[in-house]
Write an enzyme that holds these catalytic residues in place. Structure first.
Site, mmCIF file in Angstrom:
data_model
loop_
_atom_site.group_PDB
_atom_site.id
_atom_site.type_symbol
_atom_site.label_atom_id
_atom_site.label_comp_id
_atom_site.label_asym_id
_atom_site.label_seq_id
_atom_site.Cartn_x
_atom_site.Cartn_y
_atom_site.Cartn_z
ATOM 1 C CG HIS A 102 -1.208 84.668 1.502
ATOM 2 N ND1 HIS A 102 -0.209 84.094 0.747
ATOM 3 C CD2 HIS A 102 -1.768 83.651 2.208
ATOM 4 C CE1 HIS A 102 -0.175 82.790 0.979
ATOM 5 N NE2 HIS A 102 -1.109 82.502 1.878
ATOM 6 C CG HIS A 104 -4.472 82.825 6.047
ATOM 7 N ND1 HIS A 104 -5.224 82.051 5.200
ATOM 8 C CD2 HIS A 104 -3.178 82.555 5.739
ATOM 9 C CE1 HIS A 104 -4.429 81.331 4.424
ATOM 10 N NE2 HIS A 104 -3.175 81.618 4.736
HETATM 11 P P1 5GP Z 1 -1.275 79.478 2.316
HETATM 12 O O1 5GP Z 1 -1.256 78.022 2.613
HETATM 13 O O2 5GP Z 1 -0.340 79.769 1.169
HETATM 14 O O3 5GP Z 1 -1.039 80.339 3.509
HETATM 15 O O4 5GP Z 1 -2.745 79.788 1.888
HETATM 16 C C1 5GP Z 1 -3.178 80.028 0.598
HETATM 17 C C2 5GP Z 1 -4.663 80.285 0.704
HETATM 18 O O5 5GP Z 1 -5.107 80.683 -0.567
HETATM 19 C C3 5GP Z 1 -5.474 79.048 1.103
HETATM 20 O O6 5GP Z 1 -6.202 79.349 2.273
HETATM 21 C C4 5GP Z 1 -6.363 78.790 -0.100
HETATM 22 O O7 5GP Z 1 -7.650 78.392 0.279
HETATM 23 C C5 5GP Z 1 -6.368 80.133 -0.809
HETATM 24 N N1 5GP Z 1 -6.474 80.062 -2.261
HETATM 25 C C6 5GP Z 1 -5.874 79.175 -3.089
HETATM 26 N N2 5GP Z 1 -6.178 79.463 -4.367
HETATM 27 C C7 5GP Z 1 -6.980 80.555 -4.344
HETATM 28 C C8 5GP Z 1 -7.619 81.331 -5.369
HETATM 29 O O8 5GP Z 1 -7.518 81.059 -6.570
HETATM 30 N N3 5GP Z 1 -8.352 82.398 -4.965
HETATM 31 C C9 5GP Z 1 -8.494 82.722 -3.643
HETATM 32 N N4 5GP Z 1 -9.253 83.789 -3.377
HETATM 33 N N5 5GP Z 1 -7.923 82.003 -2.664
HETATM 34 C C10 5GP Z 1 -7.164 80.945 -3.003
#
Ligand code: 5GP
Length: 140
Positions: A102, A104
């Site tokens: 993903h 951001h």
């Molecule tokens: P990472 O640390 O893996 O780059 O970021 C994961 C992102 O996913 C975080 O910014 C967190 O807030 C978001 N996130 C975690 N669980 C969920 C969810 O169930 N739904 C959505 N829409 N975002 C999520």
């Protein structure tokens, strides 16, 4: 490192968990981050499974980044932002917490504070409103 098909974003892709959708096409889904670091914080994900950038099929990246650009432009317009922060984490050592690739997208204004990563759950009404603002910008 293997891909877990039951990770939260895979479940969103299968429609098992709801999301505030911003954009979808045959390769990509974009939706609001539930713990936004700024208003308008959007996640852009490929439909193809990979843990992150390190194991992704390079063929996935072109369409994904074209859509990241599309969402970044729309988020900037929707939130009247001066800039856009695009970031992406690979594996826990780099801060990754959800193991489906993903990107951001965070609209940024000069001097505006950024909230902690994966910090506080936002109000769903507000997330729905923000998703609508970005969708409207995409359609304009
Ligand atoms: P990472 O640390 O893996 O780059 O970021 C994961 C992102 O996913 C975080 O910014 C967190 O807030 C978001 N996130 C975690 N669980 C969920 C969810 O169930 N739904 C959505 N829409 N975002 C999520």
């Amino acid at each position: 490192m293997t891909y877990d098909p039951d990770n939260i974003f895979a479940r969103i892709l299968r429609g098992e968990i709801p999301c505030h959708k911003v954009y979808e096409d045959e390769t990509t889904l974009a939706f609001m981050d539930v713990m936004p670091q700024v208003d308008g914080h959007t996640l852009v994900i490929p439909k193809a499974p990979s843990r992150n950038l390190l194991d992704a099929d390079p063929a996935v990246l072109g369409p994904l980044m074209a859509n990241v650009q599309k969402i970044a432009r729309a988020a900037r317009q929707a939130f009247g932002a001066e800039g856009v922060l695009v970031k992406q984490f690979n594996e826990p050592a780099a801060g990754q917490t959800v193991f489906h690739l993903h990107i951001h997208v965070l609209p940024r204004k000069t001097g505006e504070d950024i909230r902690p990563h994966a910090g506080k759950m936002a109000d769903h009404g507000l997330l729905a409103q923000h998703a609508g603002m970005i969708r409207a910008a995409l359609e304009s």
